[in-house]
Design a protein around this motif. Structure first.
Motif: not given
Length: 515
Positions: A240-245, A275-279, A329-335
């Motif tokens: 849901a987070s990654q796809l925007g669904f 990690d994938k969810l929060i990004c 924060v930008p999506e790609e910035n996992l740290v």
């Protein structure tokens, strides 16, 4: 359009076909041999009615046949990948791309990993790819990995899963000759599609429709799906987070009611999904809507839910502030997203109301560092990740007022971490009252100052000192005294009390030694 299962002998009352787009074809696939007919040739015992505006999503099952009205799609794959399916089909087997690569093709996204499903048994797959490097990844569950031109391809036999006594893996599997059986065992409809090498989609559970409507929905009964594999609860919110669904109502209710089952899942698996969810691009709304799932994997977070800050700097409670800072924060910035997820976890336990009637959280950064370290260790993060994340949390409230402080901080954490810390402060402010945003201009100026200092090769670390360990040894120092002396000299140079010149630094140590 809904999917219909038509029993043998059943008579449909209405016969009518409306096809508006020429790319649509009627594909009749038996478990073994696919046959294609043009729509005008549809004449057989099967009588079916397909409503107007067919959109590549209708599937009607009749006996052993799966009849798909679909449009042809093109997966962006190379010849090496297509050759995998060609070899299996040449050997007389069915072969399809399955899972995420098909979902992403339907969505028009770039694909990464490509998984293949076939009715070939594992030993038959090994035989077909004789001459290639073959790894028996999971023979018990029908999975073989084939290395073709150095690229790994997982090929899994069509299967029906047995019971899941450990809430993660099937106790047994039964191999099948029907792709529909294999798709029926998958988690979500968007992941339960298959595609042949010519781009024809097999979609018995409405995955394409769910993609069109932006829905995450379990295949079949969500309670059963989550009982089989509790990690699917995390995968629900992660997708849901990654796809925007959005999550379909029954799937969402089951995920929330069964969240305790996540405690049966390995922490490493939970960590990867988190990690994938929060990004994800939809991380803010998912973290807010499914906070109880987050609270299940990070119990310390529960005390932040609804915790009012009573501060003129804040418009949100602690948890919503945390979540909205993550989204800044930008999506790609996992740290940084990971650090921000935990940055204010220490606020509730340090909260006090001052004489001014406002809420204060003195020491919350240090308390949060301790709590975050426990959380990260529990989730099995590596030591470097833990140390970096906790350092950022511990320092996110530090006050910086001069260039000397910037140089001193860089000397302790390095310029890359310093820039990260400034970006973290900006994201933190972005989730406060609007007037606080003015401070972000100052943090941008600090970043420019740090970059200038680096370009000027300003002395901010031991390696930049004009003297080294050998010089200290030559002066008669030994053991820990050598490091102590060098660190003292660095502090003096940063404070501009001494120039970074060898003679001046050596004279200082000599004078100090013989005082």
């Amino acid at each position: 359009m809904n999917y219909n299962i038509i029993a043998e002998g059943e008579i449909l009352k209405l016969i009518f076909m409306v096809i508006k787009r020429s790319p649509h074809r009627l594909i009749i696939k038996s478990p073994i041999i696919p046959i294609s007919w043009q729509m005008s040739f549809l004449k057989r015992r099967l009588v079916c009615f397909i409503l107007a505006a067919i959109d590549g999503e209708s599937v009607i099952c009749y006996n052993l046949y799966v009849i798909c009205v679909e449009r042809k799609l093109h997966m962006k794959i190379d010849d090496n990948c297509r050759e995998i399916l060609d070899k299996l089909e040449t050997a007389g087997f069915q072969a399809f791309y399955v899972g995420g690569c098909v979902r992403d093709t339907v969505m028009g996204r770039n694909i990464s990993d490509i998984d293949v499903a076939s009715d070939a048994l594992p030993e038959q797959i090994i035989s077909v790819f004789d001459g290639c490097k073959v790894i028996p990844t999971g023979l018990k569950h029908g999975t073989v990995t084939v290395l073709s031109c150095g690229v790994p391809f997982e090929i899994t036999t069509f299967r029906i899963d047995g019971d899941y006594s450990d809430s993660r893996h099937p106790d047994s599997v039964t191999f099948s000759r029907n792709i529909a059986d294999d798709l029926a065992r998958r988690d979500f409809a968007v992941n339960a599609m298959a595609m042949d090498k010519n781009g024809h989609i097999i979609d018995p559970f409405g995955g394409a429709k769910d993609i069109k409507n932006k829905i995450i929905r379990c295949v079949g009964d969500p309670v059963r799906r989550f009982s089989e594999d509790a990690l699917r609860i995390m995968r629900t919110v992660r997708f849901a987070s990654q796809l925007g669904f959005r999550v379909e109502k029954e799937t969402a209710a089951a995920a929330l009611s069964m969240k305790e089952r996540l405690n049966d899942i390995s922490r490493e698996r939970i960590r990867t999904e988190l990690d994938k969810l929060i990004c994800g691009k939809n991380a803010v709304s998912v973290l807010l809507e499914y906070r109880e799932i987050i609270g299940e994997i990070i119990p310390e977070m529960r005390q932040c839910f609804g915790f009012e800050q009573h501060s003129r700097y804040h418009r949100y409670d602690v948890y919503e502030h945390i979540v909205r800072s993550v989204g800044a924060v930008p999506e790609e910035n996992l740290v940084l997203r990971r650090a921000l997820l935990l940055h204010d976890i220490g606020k509730p336990c340090t909260f006090k109301v001052g004489e001014d009637g406002h809420g204060h959280f003195k020491g919350h950064a240090q308390a949060g560092e301790i709590m975050a370290r426990d959380v990260l260790r529990r989730l099995r993060y590596d030591n470097h990740t833990i140390d970096l994340t906790c350092m950022l949390i511990a320092r996110h409230s530090d006050k910086i007022e001069s260039e000397r402080q910037i140089k001193r901080l860089i000397s302790k954490i390095g310029i890359e971490a310093f820039v990260m810390l400034m970006e973290m402060k900006k994201a933190d402010n972005s989730a406060k009252m609007d007037f606080v945003l003015k401070e972000n201009e100052l943090f941008d100026e600090y970043i420019r100052t740090a970059q200038r200092l680096e370009e000027e090769n300003s002395c901010m670390k031991l390696s930049q000192l004009a003297v080294g360990g050998r010089d200290m040894l030559a002066l008669g120092l030994s053991g820990t005294a050598v490091g102590d002396a060098l660190h003292e000299l660095l502090e003096l140079v940063i404070d501009e009390s001494l120039p970074n010149e060898k003679s001046s630094l050596i004279d200082y140590i000599k004078e100090k030694k013989f005082r």
